[in-house]
Scaffold this motif. Structure first.
Motif, PDB file in Angstrom:
ATOM      1  N   PHE A   1       8.754   2.579   4.192  1.00 10.46           N
ATOM      2  CA  PHE A   1      10.091   2.174   3.773  1.00 10.46           C
ATOM      3  C   PHE A   1      10.908   3.342   3.223  1.00 10.46           C
ATOM      4  O   PHE A   1      12.139   3.297   3.226  1.00 10.46           O
ATOM      5  N   GLY A   2      10.249   4.373   2.755  1.00 13.06           N
ATOM      6  CA  GLY A   2      10.954   5.574   2.325  1.00 13.06           C
ATOM      7  C   GLY A   2      12.030   5.315   1.292  1.00 13.06           C
ATOM      8  O   GLY A   2      11.788   4.686   0.253  1.00 13.06           O
ATOM      9  N   LEU A   3      13.259   5.752   1.574  1.00 13.56           N
ATOM     10  CA  LEU A   3      14.370   5.608   0.636  1.00 13.56           C
ATOM     11  C   LEU A   3      14.745   4.145   0.383  1.00 13.56           C
ATOM     12  O   LEU A   3      15.386   3.830  -0.613  1.00 13.56           O
ATOM     13  N   ALA A   4      14.340   3.270   1.289  1.00 15.76           N
ATOM     14  CA  ALA A   4      14.645   1.847   1.133  1.00 15.76           C
ATOM     15  C   ALA A   4      13.610   1.117   0.281  1.00 15.76           C
ATOM     16  O   ALA A   4      13.728  -0.087   0.055  1.00 15.76           O
ATOM     17  N   TRP A   5      12.611   1.861  -0.204  1.00 14.14           N
ATOM     18  CA  TRP A   5      11.527   1.215  -0.954  1.00 14.14           C
ATOM     19  C   TRP A   5      12.048   0.425  -2.154  1.00 14.14           C
ATOM     20  O   TRP A   5      11.666  -0.736  -2.344  1.00 14.14           O
ATOM     21  N   ALA A   6      12.922   1.004  -2.962  1.00 16.62           N
ATOM     22  CA  ALA A   6      13.375   0.337  -4.188  1.00 16.62           C
ATOM     23  C   ALA A   6      14.058  -1.004  -3.897  1.00 16.62           C
ATOM     24  O   ALA A   6      13.693  -2.028  -4.490  1.00 16.62           O
ATOM     25  N   PRO A   7      15.065  -1.062  -2.997  1.00 10.16           N
ATOM     26  CA  PRO A   7      15.685  -2.365  -2.743  1.00 10.16           C
ATOM     27  C   PRO A   7      14.747  -3.369  -2.082  1.00 10.16           C
ATOM     28  O   PRO A   7      14.811  -4.572  -2.389  1.00 10.16           O
ATOM     29  N   VAL A   8      13.876  -2.901  -1.198  1.00 10.89           N
ATOM     30  CA  VAL A   8      12.957  -3.828  -0.541  1.00 10.89           C
ATOM     31  C   VAL A   8      11.950  -4.386  -1.547  1.00 10.89           C
ATOM     32  O   VAL A   8      11.632  -5.580  -1.538  1.00 10.89           O
ATOM     33  N   GLU A   9      11.457  -3.552  -2.428  1.00  9.53           N
ATOM     34  CA  GLU A   9      10.533  -4.030  -3.463  1.00  9.53           C
ATOM     35  C   GLU A   9      11.228  -5.036  -4.378  1.00  9.53           C
ATOM     36  O   GLU A   9      10.642  -6.052  -4.777  1.00  9.53           O
TER      37      GLU A   9
ATOM     38  N   PHE B   1      15.027 -12.667   6.409  1.00 11.36           N
ATOM     39  CA  PHE B   1      14.211 -11.959   7.394  1.00 11.36           C
ATOM     40  C   PHE B   1      14.826 -12.112   8.780  1.00 11.36           C
ATOM     41  O   PHE B   1      15.016 -13.253   9.225  1.00 11.36           O
ATOM     42  N   PRO B   2      15.135 -11.064   9.485  1.00 11.10           N
ATOM     43  CA  PRO B   2      15.023  -9.675   9.051  1.00 11.10           C
ATOM     44  C   PRO B   2      16.287  -9.101   8.409  1.00 11.10           C
ATOM     45  O   PRO B   2      16.315  -7.945   8.041  1.00 11.10           O
ATOM     46  N   GLY B   3      17.363  -9.901   8.286  1.00  9.50           N
ATOM     47  CA  GLY B   3      18.670  -9.375   7.916  1.00  9.50           C
ATOM     48  C   GLY B   3      18.757  -8.552   6.652  1.00  9.50           C
ATOM     49  O   GLY B   3      19.304  -7.443   6.649  1.00  9.50           O
ATOM     50  N   ILE B   4      18.218  -9.072   5.546  1.00  9.01           N
ATOM     51  CA  ILE B   4      18.281  -8.346   4.273  1.00  9.01           C
ATOM     52  C   ILE B   4      17.473  -7.053   4.361  1.00  9.01           C
ATOM     53  O   ILE B   4      17.907  -5.991   3.900  1.00  9.01           O
ATOM     54  N   VAL B   5      16.296  -7.143   4.963  1.00 13.73           N
ATOM     55  CA  VAL B   5      15.449  -5.949   5.098  1.00 13.73           C
ATOM     56  C   VAL B   5      16.156  -4.889   5.929  1.00 13.73           C
ATOM     57  O   VAL B   5      16.177  -3.704   5.575  1.00 13.73           O
ATOM     58  N   LEU B   6      16.767  -5.292   7.033  1.00 11.67           N
ATOM     59  CA  LEU B   6      17.484  -4.340   7.885  1.00 11.67           C
ATOM     60  C   LEU B   6      18.656  -3.707   7.152  1.00 11.67           C
ATOM     61  O   LEU B   6      18.927  -2.516   7.298  1.00 11.67           O
TER      62      LEU B   6
ATOM     63  N   THR C   1       0.827  -1.198   0.000  1.00  9.04           N
ATOM     64  CA  THR C   1       0.000   0.000   0.000  1.00  9.04           C
ATOM     65  C   THR C   1       0.867   1.256   0.000  1.00  9.04           C
ATOM     66  O   THR C   1       2.075   1.203   0.224  1.00  9.04           O
ATOM     67  N   ALA C   2       0.217   2.392  -0.199  1.00 13.20           N
ATOM     68  CA  ALA C   2       0.934   3.669  -0.155  1.00 13.20           C
ATOM     69  C   ALA C   2       1.571   3.873   1.215  1.00 13.20           C
ATOM     70  O   ALA C   2       2.679   4.418   1.328  1.00 13.20           O
ATOM     71  N   ALA C   3       0.882   3.423   2.268  1.00 11.86           N
ATOM     72  CA  ALA C   3       1.422   3.566   3.618  1.00 11.86           C
ATOM     73  C   ALA C   3       2.693   2.747   3.791  1.00 11.86           C
ATOM     74  O   ALA C   3       3.639   3.184   4.459  1.00 11.86           O
TER      75      ALA C   3
ATOM     76  N   LEU D   1       8.011  -8.598   5.372  1.00  8.94           N
ATOM     77  CA  LEU D   1       8.855  -7.438   5.091  1.00  8.94           C
ATOM     78  C   LEU D   1       8.657  -6.312   6.103  1.00  8.94           C
ATOM     79  O   LEU D   1       9.631  -5.811   6.687  1.00  8.94           O
ATOM     80  N   VAL D   2       7.413  -5.910   6.330  1.00  9.78           N
ATOM     81  CA  VAL D   2       7.147  -4.872   7.334  1.00  9.78           C
ATOM     82  C   VAL D   2       7.537  -5.387   8.722  1.00  9.78           C
ATOM     83  O   VAL D   2       8.146  -4.673   9.524  1.00  9.78           O
TER      84      VAL D   2
END
Length: 216
Positions: free
Chosen positions: A21-29, A83-88, A14-16, A58-59
Motif C-alpha cells: 500500500f505504500g503511501l496509501a497505508w495510513a488512509p487504508v489502515e 470496495f473497491p471504490g474507497i480503496v482505489l 503484514t509487512a508485505a 482491502l488487498v
C-alpha cells in the motif's frame, strides 16, 4: 458489549501488505479500523468477513488499480462498504472516483468515510447505475460482487466512454460468466474481454479481474 466487540479479531496486516500500500497505508489502515468499529453494526460487512478484512477485501480491492489509466474518471458501481471504490481513491489519488450506490445508509457511510479520510478525489452518487445512463460517462467503471457478468454489463457498459473499460472483480467462475455474457457484451459495444489472475501480495489468495473494452 457491542457487536464489534464480540466479532473475531481481524487479521493484522503484514509487512508485505504495508509495503504494497505504500503511501496509501495510513488512509487504508484508517478505513480498515472504521470497518472494524462500525462495519458490522451498520450492516456493511458480516462478522465472518472481519477476520479476513485485509486479504479478502482491502488487498483484493487495490488489485484493480493497475488496470486504470492515469488521471482517469472512474465510476465504482454498487460501492457498498467501499470496495473497491474507497480503496482505489486512497491508492490512486490521481483518479476522479465516482461512487455509485443506491442504498441511503450505505451512501451515508461512504460520506462519513470520505470526510474522515479527507479524500478530495471522490464524488458520491446516490443512485442506481441505470439512472446515470445517458447522463454520465467515465473512462473506467469498476464493480465488485454486484451481479453476474451479463446483468452487470447491462448496468455498467452504458456508462463507459468509447475506448474505455469495465473492470470487474470476479470469482472463480469468471470464465463461465464471460462466456455466458458474450452476446450481451458484443451488443453493448465491447470489442475485447480479458481475464487476469492477480496476486498483489505473496501468500494472499489471487484475485480475478475481468477487463471488457468498449469500441473506440
Amino acid at each position: 458489549m457491542s457487536a464489534a466487540d464480540e466479532a473475531p479479531t481481524p487479521e493484522v496486516a503484514t509487512a508485505a501488505v504495508r509495503e504494497y500500500f505504500g503511501l496509501a497505508w495510513a488512509p487504508v489502515e484508517h478505513f480498515a479500523q472504521m470497518l472494524v468499529e462500525e462495519g458490522e453494526l451498520r450492516g456493511l460487512i458480516g462478522p465472518r468477513e472481519l477476520p479476513r478484512l485485509w486479504s479478502r477485501h482491502l488487498v483484493n480491492s487495490a488489485a484493480v488499480a493497475p488496470f486504470l489509466g492515469e488521471r482517469a474518471a472512474v465510476a465504482d458501481v454498487g460501492s457498498g462498504a467501499g470496495f473497491p471504490g474507497i480503496v482505489l481513491a486512497a491508492v490512486r489519488p490521481d483518479l476522479e472516483m465516482h461512487l455509485v450506490e443506491p442504498m441511503e445508509r450505505r451512501i451515508a457511510w461512504l460520506g462519513d468515510v470520505v470526510e474522515e479520510l479527507g479524500l478530495d478525489n471522490v464524488v458520491l452518487h446516490h443512485a442506481r447505475a441505470e439512472e446515470l445512463h445517458k447522463r454520465a460517462s467515465f473512462d473506467h467503471v469498476t464493480a465488485r460482487a454486484v451481479a453476474a457478468m451479463d446483468k452487470l454489463a447491462r448496468w455498467t457498459v452504458p456508462l463507459v466512454r468509447r475506448g474505455g473499460t469495465l473492470v470487474a472483480l470476479k470469482g472463480q467462475r469468471a470464465s463461465d460468466e464471460v462466456e455466458s455474457a458474450k452476446y450481451v457484451l458484443k451488443k453493448l459495444g465491447v470489442v475485447s474481454t480479458s481475464i487476469h489472475d492477480v496476486q498483489p501480495v505473496a501468500h494472499i489468495e489471487a484475485t480475478t479481474v475481468v477487463v471488457a473494452r468498449k469500441r473506440d
